[in-house]
Design an enzyme around this catalytic site. Structure first.
Site, mmCIF file in Angstrom:
data_model
loop_
_atom_site.group_PDB
_atom_site.id
_atom_site.type_symbol
_atom_site.label_atom_id
_atom_site.label_comp_id
_atom_site.label_asym_id
_atom_site.label_seq_id
_atom_site.Cartn_x
_atom_site.Cartn_y
_atom_site.Cartn_z
ATOM 1 C CG LEU A 254 -2.774 42.206 31.504
ATOM 2 C CD1 LEU A 254 -3.087 41.778 30.269
ATOM 3 C CD2 LEU A 254 -3.216 43.698 31.988
ATOM 4 C CG ASP A 255 -7.510 42.215 37.069
ATOM 5 O OD1 ASP A 255 -6.553 41.771 37.850
ATOM 6 O OD2 ASP A 255 -8.406 43.093 37.171
ATOM 7 N NE ARG A 256 -9.086 32.033 35.447
ATOM 8 C CZ ARG A 256 -9.512 30.933 36.226
ATOM 9 N NH1 ARG A 256 -9.567 30.813 37.580
ATOM 10 N NH2 ARG A 256 -9.992 29.746 35.647
#
Length: 233
Positions: free
Chosen positions: A54-56
């Site tokens: 997942l994106d940060r």
């Protein structure tokens, strides 16, 4: 930081990833001090393998394998598009039509790279108009959107919703800085409002069908309550 474990057995762990926490070290992350994979390794002990990412800035369900074989089996499900992913996003504006499919090819992590097919189903779940002046508009419109990516391209949901001119609130790369600032100032919301809410998979060993839900954090929940928005079943 103690991570919230959503599911755990000898093969698989599902974690509710906090917004703002990088999953692992990479050039995309920069100078992060903490990484989810390291925190989880310390928390549960033993070796762990990322099954997806997942994106940060995104929160929600993240799958971790306890062995390389399980990680490979989960990877096959993701590559085969057998995993059903559901995300919640708060976006600028009211999408019209209220549901549909965004079919728009996207590049990888490099914007000038080759584009590949990318499809995201979306549905507007709720809308809100707030009496705050911004630019030439005396009121601002926002919507709660359910997004279901059929492919897994880099930042797919964020890019697709921005392509519709309904960017995710708090998205610094693809969103609107004026609306991001409005949410910080008026709603004390300092995170990107994209959450990996629900994941449907087959257990990598037993094949049993699983549904894993990730609760919203306090900031996201408070905003939904303020707007009078309820989540579907």
């Amino acid at each position: 930081m103690t991570l919230e474990i959503l599911y755990q057995d000898d093969a698989l762990i599902a974690v509710n990833k906090p917004a703002g926490l990088a999953v692992h070290r990479s050039k995309m992350v920069g100078n992060a001090e903490e990484f989810l994979i390291d925190l989880l390794r310390e928390q549960i002990g033993g070796t762990v393998y990322l099954a997806h990412r997942l994106d940060r800035a995104t929160s929600g369900v993240l799958l971790i394998a306890r062995s390389s074989e399980v990680a490979a089996a989960l990877g096959e499900q993701f590559m085969g598009r057998d995993v059903h992913k559901q995300y919640l996003a708060v976006v600028r504006g009211w999408p019209e039509p209220i549901e549909g499919v965004i079919d728009y090819p996207l590049p990888g992590s490099r914007d000038n790279g080759p584009r590949r097919d990318a499809r995201t189903r979306y549905q507007s779940l709720a809308t809100k108009e707030v009496p705050i002046e911004l630019g030439r508009y005396p009121q601002q419109r926002y919507a709660l959107v359910l997004a279901e990516p059929e492919t897994g391209r880099f930042r797919q949901i964020r890019k697709h919703l921005a392509h519709l001119h309904h960017p995710v609130i708090g998205d610094c790369q693809h969103g609107r800085s004026d609306h991001n600032r409005l949410y910080k100032q008026y709603f004390s919301c300092h995170r990107m409002l994209l959450h990996a809410w629900r994941l449907h998979i087959a257990h990598p060993l037993s094949g049993a069908k699983m549904r894993i839900d990730a609760p919203l954090d306090a900031a996201y929940s408070a905003l939904l309550e303020r707007f009078g928005w309820a989540l579907p079943d």
